[in-house]
Structure formats: C-alpha cells, structure tokens
Design an enzyme around this catalytic site. Structure first.
Site, mmCIF file in Angstrom:
data_model
loop_
_atom_site.group_PDB
_atom_site.id
_atom_site.type_symbol
_atom_site.label_atom_id
_atom_site.label_comp_id
_atom_site.label_asym_id
_atom_site.label_seq_id
_atom_site.Cartn_x
_atom_site.Cartn_y
_atom_site.Cartn_z
ATOM 1 N N VAL A 89 20.686 8.723 -7.571
ATOM 2 C CA VAL A 89 19.737 9.636 -8.213
ATOM 3 C C VAL A 89 18.387 9.601 -7.496
ATOM 4 O O VAL A 89 17.948 8.560 -7.006
ATOM 5 C CB VAL A 89 19.560 9.266 -9.707
ATOM 6 C CG1 VAL A 89 18.984 7.851 -9.864
ATOM 7 C CG2 VAL A 89 18.660 10.282 -10.419
ATOM 8 N N HIS A 114 12.743 15.138 -7.151
ATOM 9 C CA HIS A 114 11.994 16.059 -6.299
ATOM 10 C C HIS A 114 10.909 16.702 -7.145
ATOM 11 O O HIS A 114 11.131 16.995 -8.331
ATOM 12 C CB HIS A 114 12.897 17.157 -5.734
ATOM 13 C CG HIS A 114 14.004 16.654 -4.862
ATOM 14 N ND1 HIS A 114 13.777 15.914 -3.723
ATOM 15 C CD2 HIS A 114 15.350 16.800 -4.959
ATOM 16 C CE1 HIS A 114 14.936 15.620 -3.157
ATOM 17 N NE2 HIS A 114 15.897 16.136 -3.890
ATOM 18 N N GLY A 144 24.703 9.443 -1.825
ATOM 19 C CA GLY A 144 23.609 8.689 -2.410
ATOM 20 C C GLY A 144 23.553 8.728 -3.922
ATOM 21 O O GLY A 144 24.452 9.241 -4.594
ATOM 22 N N CYS A 193 17.484 5.943 -6.124
ATOM 23 C CA CYS A 193 18.518 5.585 -5.152
ATOM 24 C C CYS A 193 19.308 4.344 -5.573
ATOM 25 O O CYS A 193 19.985 3.718 -4.753
ATOM 26 C CB CYS A 193 17.924 5.387 -3.760
ATOM 27 S SG CYS A 193 17.022 6.831 -3.169
#
Length: 305
Positions: A134, A137, A132, A229
């Site tokens: 970036v 979090h 995937g 993403c």
C-alpha cells in the site's frame, strides 16, 4: 488520441509544457538550467548514435484522479502492443503528473497494513496490478509513469527498477545536494531512515507501466493511516521536509533552496526528473499536450463500453 500539440526536442527546453509558468524563487536568478549528462552504468546503449523517441505528457501542474490516469496507462499499453504487432516496435511514453489524495494497493498488499476499515477509508482506495504494498498519492507528490518497451532497452526488471531509483538519486544529488541511496532488499529511494520515493511497476509483454512517486511538498500526514509499503520500522520523508530541516550536503547554491516556495520546489524537481530520465534511458522527447477534461471524457467513455 486527441492531442492539442506536439513538439520534439533532444534536450529539455526551458519551458517543458504549454501551461503558464509557475512563480519562481530567487534560485533561478542565480543558477543556470539544471541540464547535465554524465556517464553511468545505468545508461543504456544509443543505437546508431540516435536516441529512442519518447512521447512526454507533462501534466505536472495538474492533479489527475488516479482512476483516470490508471485507465489511460492501460489504454496506452494496449496501443503499444498493437503497434509492436504491426510494426515490430513502438515509441516510448512518459507521463508526469500529480494525483488528488488516494491510497493504492499492489499485488502484495494485505489489509493488515491499513489502519482503517476499507469500507470507511479516509480517501478513495484502489487495488491495482502493480507490484508492492500500500502507498499514498497526493498533492505535492510528483508521479512518473514510464510506458516503455524494454525489448529496446534491456529485458531485465532488476535493471529497470534500479534505473528508476537512479533517476531519483541523481535528481536529489544534482538539484538539492541531498545524498540519497538504496537499501538492500527494499525498493525505493531513501535518505537516512526516510523514504522519499516509492517504486511500483507492472510489465506486460515487456511494456512497462505504473512507475515511481517522489514526495516533494507532500503533506505526509495521510501516510500515518497506513504502513507504507508494508515497512514498519522506517519513516516517509519529503524534499521540502529535508530542505526546511537543513538536511542538505554542503554544495553550491544549497542555501538558496530554503527560500523556495512549494511551487518552485515542484517546478525545479519536475525539470530535473524529466532531464535525468531522458539521460538514464537515452531518450529524445516529443512533448505532447492533452487536457485533463479530455482524459475525464475518455475515462467515462471507457466505463460505459
């Protein structure tokens, strides 16, 4: 591994960890525990009537630095490979936690999806081996790291990704009456144009690590510094945002959700995630406790080797 306690259950107990209970809203005075088991095409076979054992490290109230959790996952993977080589199989593991604010890059990541200079990033940034692009979090986001042996589930990465998404879809539906779905050609879980859960995995010798991240009460502003993403024409959302905006389907108890504080939203989402994961993968949990200071110490020790 230094363990502070172990106890096993085939269903999710009312208290899933040794940490003090979070303050709960009125929702819990009106509703029974969020436990149910309905058949699904994503449910794997139960061998000889028994579920596989899964060690559950429940740190959902803790903010574990990304690099500490990342190192811990790789250590567990290494241990499981050794166990399989010696015994032919291994127990599965599930880690659930939060992270302090951090950006992570996957194997497909390019700097074109960053809106800042990597040398002057607003938060720590790590390039990882997960699939995937970036992502971000941070506090208020529940992260699940399943480290399981797919040779004993299903050796199919497409099935595994779709099952992780199914876990989140079930949680949103059963707990919040939120209708979520997948989008063709994209990973993750979506509500309309908003992505609530990102999925990024790595598999080594059919042992999985990394996993999924679900925005519960997350501050979404750090997502503005990246193209999440690598998807430019869609947005990022959270459970809290949908609840506050009233974007819930009509269902039993949904009016009570508007009065929940952040801690309660995290608590009930965590409880439902753990239960739905056990149902989707047909697992029996052994709850294991480990302190964050121990993880820090282990990570520092590995860096000096």
């Amino acid at each position: 591994m230094i363990l502070l306690g172990t106890y096993c259950f085939s269903t999710v107990p009312s208290t899933a960890s040794s940490y003090p209970s979070l303050p709960l809203g009125p929702y819990f005075k009106l509703h029974k525990p969020l436990l149910y088991s309905k058949p699904s095409k994503f449910t794997c076979l139960v061998i000889n009537g028994h579920r596989r054992t899964c060690d559950l490290f429940d740190l959902h109230q803790e903010q574990v630095p990304y690099e500490v959790a990342w190192s811990w996952q790789k250590e567990i993977v290494w241990d499981k490979k050794a166990q399989i080589e010696k015994e032919g199989d291994c127990t599965d593991t599930l880690i659930i936690l939060q992270h302090p604010s951090v950006y992570t890059l996957g194997t497909a990541s390019t700097e074109e999806n960053l809106k800042f200079d990597m040398k002057n990033a607003p938060f720590n940034i790590y390039r990882t081996e997960r699939g995937g692009e970036v992502t971000y979090h941070g506090p208020g986001q529940l992260v699940m790291y399943p480290i399981i042996n797919l040779q004993r589930h299903k050796m199919d990465l497409h099935w595994y990704l779709r099952t992780l998404e199914e876990v989140v879809i079930r949680v949103l539906s059963s707990t919040f009456s939120i209708h979520a779905s997948r989008l063709e050609g994209l990973t993750g879980v979506w509500v309309g144009n908003e992505k609530l859960a990102a999925v990024g995995i790595r598999v080594s010798h059919w042992i999985t690590y990394h996993g999924l991240a679900l925005n519960v009460t997350t501050d979404l502003s750090p997502f503005k510094w990246i193209i999440p993403c690598g998807i430019r024409d869609r947005q990022v959302g959270s459970i809290k945002g949908l609840v506050r905006e009233g974007k819930l389907c009509v269902g039993h108890g949904t009016t009570d959700l508007h009065h929940l504080d952040d801690a309660s939203l995290i608590h009930i989402t965590h409880k439902s995630l753990v239960e739905e994961f056990s149902q989707a993968f047909q697992l029996e949990y052994c709850y294991r406790n480990i302190s964050v200071p121990v993880l820090y110490e282990r990570n520092q020790s590995s860096l000096t080797k």
